[in-house]
Scaffold this active site. Structure first.
Site, PDB file in Angstrom:
ATOM      1  N   GLY A  33      23.315 -67.844 -27.495  1.00  0.00           N
ATOM      2  CA  GLY A  33      21.874 -67.926 -27.310  1.00  0.00           C
ATOM      3  C   GLY A  33      21.212 -66.566 -27.194  1.00  0.00           C
ATOM      4  N   GLU A 108      32.041 -72.197 -24.134  1.00  0.00           N
ATOM      5  CA  GLU A 108      31.508 -71.511 -22.957  1.00  0.00           C
ATOM      6  C   GLU A 108      32.288 -71.884 -21.700  1.00  0.00           C
ATOM      7  OE1 GLU A 108      26.878 -71.125 -24.511  1.00  0.00           O
ATOM      8  OE2 GLU A 108      27.485 -72.851 -23.307  1.00  0.00           O
TER       9      GLU A 108
END
Length: 237
Positions: A33, A108
Site C-alpha cells: 500500500g 503480511e
C-alpha cells in the site's frame, strides 16, 4: 488553514523511532500500500541505502525494485529484521489492528509473525475504540470452496461479502490464489474470540485480524508531528 499529511508525518516518525531504538533495517519486510511506500521514500530522502526487502505482495515487489531495493524471495528467507506496514484500523490500547484492505493479508501476516521488530504506521483517522468500527474484517479463503465457506461464515452470523473490484469481473483474488471475503462485523467486543472462531472454519486460510503483532504503532497527525503508541510486546524506546 495549514496542516500536514498524517501519512507523511507517520513515515517520518517511524524512521525517527528506528533511530531512537537503534534498529537496523537489515532484511526489511514490507507490507502493501501507499503507506509503506511513503516510508521507503522518506528513508531514501534521509540517505538510507536500499538493501534487501522481502515484499508481502507482487505490487510491493514492483515498487521496491523501482526504488532500488533488492527484492528478497519470501520462499528463501526464514525471517526479517524489521517489518513496516500500515493498517486499516488500529486500537490504541492493545495495539490490535485490522489489515487486508489491499488484499495482501496472508503475506503480511506471515512476514509480521517472522519479524524481530514490527512497526505499523497510520494516520490518526485509523484509530478506533473497537476493531470493526470503520472497516470490515477481511479473510482469505480457499477459491474452490467459496460458497461452502460463505455458508459457514453466514451460519456464524458474520455477514460475509465476497470482495469485488471495478477493475475486473468476479472476486478479488490475492497473489496467493485465495478469494478475499469481507466480514461486516461491526464493532468487535472480543477480537481474539473471533480470530479463534475463524480459525476453526475449514477453508479460511488467514484473517485480517492482527492481534499481538505490533511492537509500535506510529500515528501521524494532521496538526503536524506524530505520536508513538507502544511498546506492546515488552520493548522500550
Amino acid at each position: 488553514m495549514g496542516g500536514c499529511d498524517p501519512m507523511d508525518e507517520a513515515a517520518r516518525g517511524a524512521l525517527d523511532l528506528l533511530g531512537r531504538i537503534g534498529g537496523e533495517l537489515g532484511v526489511l519486510g514490507v507490507g502493501t500500500g501507499r503507506t509503506v511506500m511513503r516510508f521507503l521514500r522518506e528513508a531514501s530522502a534521509r540517505g538510507v541505502e536500499p538493501g534487501v526487502a522481502v515484499p508481502s505482495s507482487f505490487e510491493t515487489a514492483v515498487e521496491l525494485a523501482g526504488l532500488g531495493w533488492s527484492v528478497g524471495d519470501p520462499r528463501v528467507y526464514r525471517g526479517v529484521n524489521v517489518y513496516v506496514d500500515g493498517a486499516d484500523e488500529a486500537e490504541p490500547g492493545r495495539g490490535y489492528m485490522v489489515k487486508g484492505g489491499g488484499g495482501a493479508l496472508l503475506g503480511e501476516k506471515i512476514l509480521s509473525s517472522r519479524s524481530k521488530l514490527n512497526i505499523f504506521i497510520v494516520g490518526e483517522d485509523r484509530l478506533v475504540g473497537r476493531l470493526g468500527e470503520k472497516t470490515p474484517v477481511p479473510v482469505e479463503v480457499e477459491p474452490g470452496f467459496v460458497s461452502m465457506v460463505l455458508a459457514s461464515l453466514e451460519e456464524l452470523g458474520l455477514n460475509p461479502r465476497v470482495r469485488t473490484s471495478p477493475g475486473k469481473r468476479g472476486p478479488v483474488v490475492s497473489d496467493w490464489g485465495g478469494v478475499i471475503v469481507d466480514l461486516l462485523t461491526g464493532p468487535l467486543e472480543d477480537p481474539r474470540g473471533l480470530e479463534s472462531m475463524l480459525r476453526n472454519v475449514p477453508g479460511v486460510r488467514e484473517t485480517g485480524l492482527f492481534l499481538g503483532l505490533a511492537d509500535y504503532i506510529v500515528v501521524g497527525l494532521s496538526s503536524c508531528g506524530y505520536r508513538v503508541l507502544g511498546p506492546y510486546r515488552g520493548r522500550a524506546v
